[in-house]
Design a protein around this motif. Structure first.
Motif, PDB file in Angstrom:
ATOM      1  N   LYS A 132     -21.875 -13.200  20.112  1.00 50.96           N
ATOM      2  CA  LYS A 132     -20.917 -12.474  20.947  1.00 50.96           C
ATOM      3  C   LYS A 132     -19.493 -12.887  20.603  1.00 50.96           C
ATOM      4  O   LYS A 132     -19.202 -14.047  20.387  1.00 50.96           O
ATOM      5  CB  LYS A 132     -21.161 -12.757  22.426  1.00 50.96           C
ATOM      6  CG  LYS A 132     -22.386 -12.072  22.955  1.00 50.96           C
ATOM      7  CD  LYS A 132     -22.030 -11.244  24.143  1.00 50.96           C
ATOM      8  CE  LYS A 132     -23.290 -10.746  24.783  1.00 50.96           C
ATOM      9  NZ  LYS A 132     -23.414  -9.360  24.841  1.00 50.96           N
ATOM     10  N   GLY A 133     -18.624 -11.894  20.561  1.00 52.13           N
ATOM     11  CA  GLY A 133     -17.226 -12.169  20.288  1.00 52.13           C
ATOM     12  C   GLY A 133     -16.383 -10.924  20.492  1.00 52.13           C
ATOM     13  O   GLY A 133     -16.905  -9.837  20.732  1.00 52.13           O
ATOM     14  N   LEU A 134     -15.084 -11.091  20.407  1.00 57.11           N
ATOM     15  CA  LEU A 134     -14.162  -9.970  20.552  1.00 57.11           C
ATOM     16  C   LEU A 134     -14.069  -9.202  19.243  1.00 57.11           C
ATOM     17  O   LEU A 134     -13.871  -9.793  18.182  1.00 57.11           O
ATOM     18  CB  LEU A 134     -12.759 -10.470  20.924  1.00 57.11           C
ATOM     19  CG  LEU A 134     -12.530 -10.871  22.359  1.00 57.11           C
ATOM     20  CD1 LEU A 134     -11.139 -11.469  22.515  1.00 57.11           C
ATOM     21  CD2 LEU A 134     -12.703  -9.707  23.289  1.00 57.11           C
ATOM     22  N   MET A 135     -14.180  -7.905  19.346  1.00 62.05           N
ATOM     23  CA  MET A 135     -14.042  -7.037  18.180  1.00 62.05           C
ATOM     24  C   MET A 135     -12.701  -6.315  18.313  1.00 62.05           C
ATOM     25  O   MET A 135     -12.466  -5.615  19.301  1.00 62.05           O
ATOM     26  CB  MET A 135     -15.184  -6.027  18.121  1.00 62.05           C
ATOM     27  CG  MET A 135     -15.117  -5.086  16.939  1.00 62.05           C
ATOM     28  SD  MET A 135     -15.333  -5.900  15.355  1.00 62.05           S
ATOM     29  CE  MET A 135     -17.061  -6.310  15.421  1.00 62.05           C
ATOM     30  N   PHE A 136     -11.818  -6.518  17.347  1.00 58.96           N
ATOM     31  CA  PHE A 136     -10.532  -5.839  17.351  1.00 58.96           C
ATOM     32  C   PHE A 136     -10.620  -4.618  16.462  1.00 58.96           C
ATOM     33  O   PHE A 136     -11.040  -4.706  15.309  1.00 58.96           O
ATOM     34  CB  PHE A 136      -9.419  -6.778  16.872  1.00 58.96           C
ATOM     35  CG  PHE A 136      -9.136  -7.891  17.832  1.00 58.96           C
ATOM     36  CD1 PHE A 136      -8.297  -7.686  18.907  1.00 58.96           C
ATOM     37  CD2 PHE A 136      -9.727  -9.132  17.671  1.00 58.96           C
ATOM     38  CE1 PHE A 136      -8.035  -8.706  19.804  1.00 58.96           C
ATOM     39  CE2 PHE A 136      -9.478 -10.155  18.563  1.00 58.96           C
ATOM     40  CZ  PHE A 136      -8.630  -9.938  19.636  1.00 58.96           C
ATOM     41  N   ASP A 181     -18.604  -3.971  27.096  1.00 59.10           N
ATOM     42  CA  ASP A 181     -18.351  -2.914  26.114  1.00 59.10           C
ATOM     43  C   ASP A 181     -16.895  -2.463  26.166  1.00 59.10           C
ATOM     44  O   ASP A 181     -16.249  -2.307  25.130  1.00 59.10           O
ATOM     45  CB  ASP A 181     -19.266  -1.711  26.356  1.00 59.10           C
ATOM     46  CG  ASP A 181     -20.722  -2.021  26.036  1.00 59.10           C
ATOM     47  OD1 ASP A 181     -20.979  -2.978  25.276  1.00 59.10           O
ATOM     48  OD2 ASP A 181     -21.598  -1.304  26.554  1.00 59.10           O
ATOM     49  N   HIS A 182     -16.364  -2.263  27.371  1.00 61.80           N
ATOM     50  CA  HIS A 182     -14.973  -1.816  27.522  1.00 61.80           C
ATOM     51  C   HIS A 182     -13.974  -2.880  27.081  1.00 61.80           C
ATOM     52  O   HIS A 182     -12.863  -2.558  26.656  1.00 61.80           O
ATOM     53  CB  HIS A 182     -14.687  -1.409  28.965  1.00 61.80           C
ATOM     54  CG  HIS A 182     -15.370  -0.156  29.387  1.00 61.80           C
ATOM     55  ND1 HIS A 182     -15.064   1.075  28.850  1.00 61.80           N
ATOM     56  CD2 HIS A 182     -16.362   0.062  30.277  1.00 61.80           C
ATOM     57  CE1 HIS A 182     -15.829   1.992  29.400  1.00 61.80           C
ATOM     58  NE2 HIS A 182     -16.635   1.404  30.263  1.00 61.80           N
ATOM     59  N   LEU A 183     -14.365  -4.132  27.194  1.00 65.48           N
ATOM     60  CA  LEU A 183     -13.478  -5.231  26.799  1.00 65.48           C
ATOM     61  C   LEU A 183     -13.495  -5.466  25.286  1.00 65.48           C
ATOM     62  O   LEU A 183     -12.702  -6.235  24.780  1.00 65.48           O
ATOM     63  CB  LEU A 183     -13.865  -6.530  27.525  1.00 65.48           C
ATOM     64  CG  LEU A 183     -13.655  -6.516  29.036  1.00 65.48           C
ATOM     65  CD1 LEU A 183     -14.252  -7.769  29.660  1.00 65.48           C
ATOM     66  CD2 LEU A 183     -12.181  -6.390  29.377  1.00 65.48           C
ATOM     67  N   GLY A 184     -14.385  -4.814  24.580  1.00 67.91           N
ATOM     68  CA  GLY A 184     -14.465  -4.986  23.143  1.00 67.91           C
ATOM     69  C   GLY A 184     -15.291  -6.183  22.733  1.00 67.91           C
ATOM     70  O   GLY A 184     -15.166  -6.688  21.616  1.00 67.91           O
ATOM     71  N   ILE A 185     -16.133  -6.670  23.631  1.00 70.90           N
ATOM     72  CA  ILE A 185     -16.986  -7.813  23.321  1.00 70.90           C
ATOM     73  C   ILE A 185     -18.315  -7.265  22.812  1.00 70.90           C
ATOM     74  O   ILE A 185     -18.970  -6.477  23.478  1.00 70.90           O
ATOM     75  CB  ILE A 185     -17.178  -8.706  24.558  1.00 70.90           C
ATOM     76  CG1 ILE A 185     -15.828  -9.267  24.989  1.00 70.90           C
ATOM     77  CG2 ILE A 185     -18.183  -9.804  24.280  1.00 70.90           C
ATOM     78  CD1 ILE A 185     -15.829 -10.044  26.257  1.00 70.90           C
ATOM     79  N   SER A 186     -18.672  -7.677  21.614  1.00 71.66           N
ATOM     80  CA  SER A 186     -19.906  -7.178  21.020  1.00 71.66           C
ATOM     81  C   SER A 186     -20.700  -8.330  20.412  1.00 71.66           C
ATOM     82  O   SER A 186     -20.193  -9.437  20.248  1.00 71.66           O
ATOM     83  CB  SER A 186     -19.608  -6.116  19.967  1.00 71.66           C
ATOM     84  OG  SER A 186     -18.792  -6.660  18.951  1.00 71.66           O
TER      85      SER A 186
END
Length: 187
Positions: free
Chosen positions: A17-21, A176-181
């Motif tokens: 899990k992590g932030l996807m930019f 999902d809305h936060l961009g965490i995938s």
């Protein structure tokens, strides 16, 4: 200690899990602000939290117990909005210093209509004297057309996860809305 162990178990079970930019073609600055009212059962202080996005990507977030006891849910939300505005202004100033001039009005999404009404009302009332400094700060930024406060339904309020317990379904939708995938999740 139980809360720490629960967090560590969650992190261990989600190594990918992590932030996807992502590139969204704009540098709009938006935020979501929320607060619970008298959520702490010991001292009845509220917790406020916010998420901020630049170009559609999550860049900062915070959750913090407020310094004073709020007399209403509108006051708790209003104080949370003030903290969210300060963060958005800081991000705007940072972008300007980096050479990117934001072209659009910043949005701070709030799910409390009373707090939005207090922020947009140019007349001082006796009922808002206890938040007078915050009200003048917000009024000044609104008059400069730096902000607008769109209403967001409670079920679409991303900052809820920073201030109160939410269902598992809501939590995963918010990720999902936060961009965490999860990079290990099947596509």
């Amino acid at each position: 200690m139980n809360a720490v162990l629960r967090i560590l178990r969650y992190l261990k079970s989600a190594p990918g899990k992590g932030l996807m930019f992502s590139k969204h073609g704009h540098l709009n600055i938006d935020g979501y602000s929320d607060a619970d009212w008298a959520g702490n059962v010991t001292d009845r202080k509220s917790t406020s939290g916010y998420f901020t996005f630049v170009g559609g990507n999550l860049v900062t977030w915070r959750s913090k117990k407020q310094n004073v006891v709020a007399l209403s849910s509108a006051e708790a939300e209003f104080r949370g909005m003030t903290k969210g505005i300060c963060e958005l202004l800081w991000l705007r100033k940072l972008l300007i210093e980096l050479g990117y001039k934001p072209t659009s009005t910043m949005n701070l999404f709030c799910d409390n209509k009373a707090a939005i009404a207090i922020a947009q009302n140019p007349v001082q009332h006796d009922r808002t004297k206890h938040v007078e400094v915050d009200r003048h700060f917000i009024k000044q930024k609104l008059e400069a057309k730096l902000f607008q406060f769109p209403f967001v339904k409670s079920e679409d309020q991303l900052a809820d996860m920073l201030t109160k317990a939410i269902s598992s379904k809501t939590f995963h939708n918010s990720l999902d809305h936060l961009g965490i995938s999860d990079i290990y999740a099947p596509t």
